[in-house]
Design a protein around this motif. Structure first.
Motif, PDB file in Angstrom:
ATOM      1  N   ASP A 192       0.825  -1.207   0.000  1.00  0.00           N
ATOM      2  CA  ASP A 192       0.000   0.000   0.000  1.00  0.00           C
ATOM      3  C   ASP A 192       0.859   1.257   0.000  1.00  0.00           C
ATOM      4  OD1 ASP A 192      -2.275  -1.524  -0.016  1.00  0.00           O
ATOM      5  OD2 ASP A 192      -2.659  -1.347   2.139  1.00  0.00           O
ATOM      6  N   LEU A 247       0.632   3.812  -3.143  1.00  0.00           N
ATOM      7  CA  LEU A 247       0.012   5.116  -2.911  1.00  0.00           C
ATOM      8  C   LEU A 247       1.018   6.261  -3.009  1.00  0.00           C
ATOM      9  CD1 LEU A 247      -2.482   4.232  -0.035  1.00  0.00           C
ATOM     10  CD2 LEU A 247      -2.952   4.534  -2.478  1.00  0.00           C
ATOM     11  N   LEU A 297      -4.964   2.941  -6.724  1.00  0.00           N
ATOM     12  CA  LEU A 297      -6.029   3.493  -5.884  1.00  0.00           C
ATOM     13  C   LEU A 297      -7.198   2.534  -5.692  1.00  0.00           C
ATOM     14  CD1 LEU A 297      -6.231   7.153  -7.287  1.00  0.00           C
ATOM     15  CD2 LEU A 297      -5.090   6.373  -5.203  1.00  0.00           C
ATOM     16  N   PRO A 328      -7.755  -0.327  -4.140  1.00  0.00           N
ATOM     17  CA  PRO A 328      -8.134  -0.819  -2.807  1.00  0.00           C
ATOM     18  C   PRO A 328      -8.753   0.250  -1.899  1.00  0.00           C
ATOM     19  CG  PRO A 328      -5.906  -1.529  -3.398  1.00  0.00           C
ATOM     20  CD  PRO A 328      -6.305  -0.470  -4.375  1.00  0.00           C
ATOM     21  N   VAL A 329      -8.410   1.522  -2.114  1.00  0.00           N
ATOM     22  CA  VAL A 329      -8.875   2.570  -1.196  1.00  0.00           C
ATOM     23  C   VAL A 329     -10.052   3.371  -1.750  1.00  0.00           C
ATOM     24  CG1 VAL A 329      -6.644   2.798  -0.062  1.00  0.00           C
ATOM     25  CG2 VAL A 329      -7.124   4.184  -2.082  1.00  0.00           C
ATOM     26  N   ALA A 330     -10.188   3.417  -3.075  1.00  0.00           N
ATOM     27  CA  ALA A 330     -11.293   4.176  -3.689  1.00  0.00           C
ATOM     28  C   ALA A 330     -11.729   3.460  -4.960  1.00  0.00           C
ATOM     29  CB  ALA A 330     -10.859   5.610  -3.992  1.00  0.00           C
TER      30      ALA A 330
END
Length: 330
Positions: free
Chosen positions: A52, A56, A107, A109-111
């Protein structure tokens, strides 16, 4: 009441000053953004515990670069059309879309909704840029203008396959992969003929030679991203070609890295990163299918290519920072 009229020179952070700064943003910066985003993604494969963070952080840096290029064109539309007409610069315009696909995958996994929307938008943008490039080259085609970056518009769309897991649109992805692969196999002999038998590439465009390393590795990485049961005949064609082309560029670096710095240095980055990515993906596939001995060999080679790619990306990024933020260019 006195009216004070401020000139543009009295407004150091005026719209005009911002416009001037944006005009100086080099279009090939998209290639560096692609290289940085892709480097974070491949390190995420190697060190999953930090996946991550790698994805990111690299996506953030790459996003700022892509945003700078987008703002440049929004603020100066004429520059976009001028770049699209240029036989070299137009061929690297799609790197912004390719970088956006990699950013979208980071992105996911988060958005997830935003990532899928961004990915699809980037795919459409790449296809439109490919059409624009093709139209301009058909209108004014000269073989001596052909440089290795001409692989980017037709073959670069395979990044859509590399970044497709979790994005959906399986039929579209497969079609884009086949299209990109066929374009590579058709264009490769033409490119080799041009490089060997026609005029040498001008020094200003010589950094694009590094892109010769990318298409075979990108095709292999894209193929392994869309299938769990690869056809080893296709792998046997792409793997030696990818290793040979990467090795050829390694040798070419003896001259390429001595060239005066130019924004074209960005061409050194993604080809090195995608070579390592393809090998790591192949090693994982071989491991899953029980071919451990060859897996270990491929893994070691992938580690070496990743080391080279990391050094090259960091070197090019530092050269960009030094060149554009040193006092003589501020």
């Amino acid at each position: 009441m006195a009216v004070v009229i401020q000139s543009e020179d009295d407004l150091p952070m005026s719209k005009t000053a911002l416009s001037v700064r944006l005009r100086k943003v080099p279009t090939p910066l998209g290639g560096l953004a692609l290289g940085i985003a892709s480097l974070g993604a491949v390190w995420a494969l190697v060190l999953p515990a930090l996946a991550d963070w790698f994805k990111l952080s690299s996506a953030l840096v790459a996003s700022l670069m892509v945003l700078a290029i987008i703002l440049k064109f929004l603020n100066n539309p004429g520059l976009f059309w001028a770049d699209l007409a240029d036989p070299v610069v137009s061929s690297v315009l799609p790197t912004c879309a390719m970088a956006s696909m990699v950013i979208a995958q980071s992105l996911l996994p988060v958005a997830p909704d935003f990532a899928r929307g961004l990915w699809l938008l980037a795919v459409v943008a790449h296809l439109l840029l490919f059409v624009g490039f093709t139209v301009h080259r058909f209108i004014d085609f000269h073989l001596h203008q052909m440089v290795p970056s001409w692989f980017v518009p037709p073959v670069g769309i395979i990044v859509a396959a590399v970044t497709s897991p979790g994005m959906g649109h399986g039929g579209l992805v497969f079609t884009l992969f086949i299209f990109g692969l066929c374009c590579y196999l058709i264009k490769l002999p033409v490119m080799l003929y041009r490089l060997i038998f026609r005029e040498k590439i001008p020094d200003a465009a010589l950094p694009t030679f590094a892109i010769m390393a990318a298409p075979a590795s990108l095709s292999l990485a894209g193929y392994l991203s869309i299938t769990d049961q690869p056809n080893y005949l296709l792998v046997a064609v792409l793997l030696p070609l990818a290793i040979f082309m990467t090795s050829l560029v390694y040798v070419g670096f003896a001259r390429l890295l001595r060239l005066p710095f130019s924004p074209g240095y960005a061409a050194f980055t993604f080809p090195m990163v995608i070579g390592a990515t393809a090998l790591f993906k192949l090693a994982e596939t071989l491991h899953q299918q029980g071919h451990q001995n060859i897996c270990d060999v491929i893994n070691n080679l992938a580690g070496f290519e990743l080391l080279v790619a990391t050094v090259i990306v960091l070197y090019v990024a530092l050269r960009y920072l030094w060149y554009y933020f040193s006092p003589r260019h501020s």
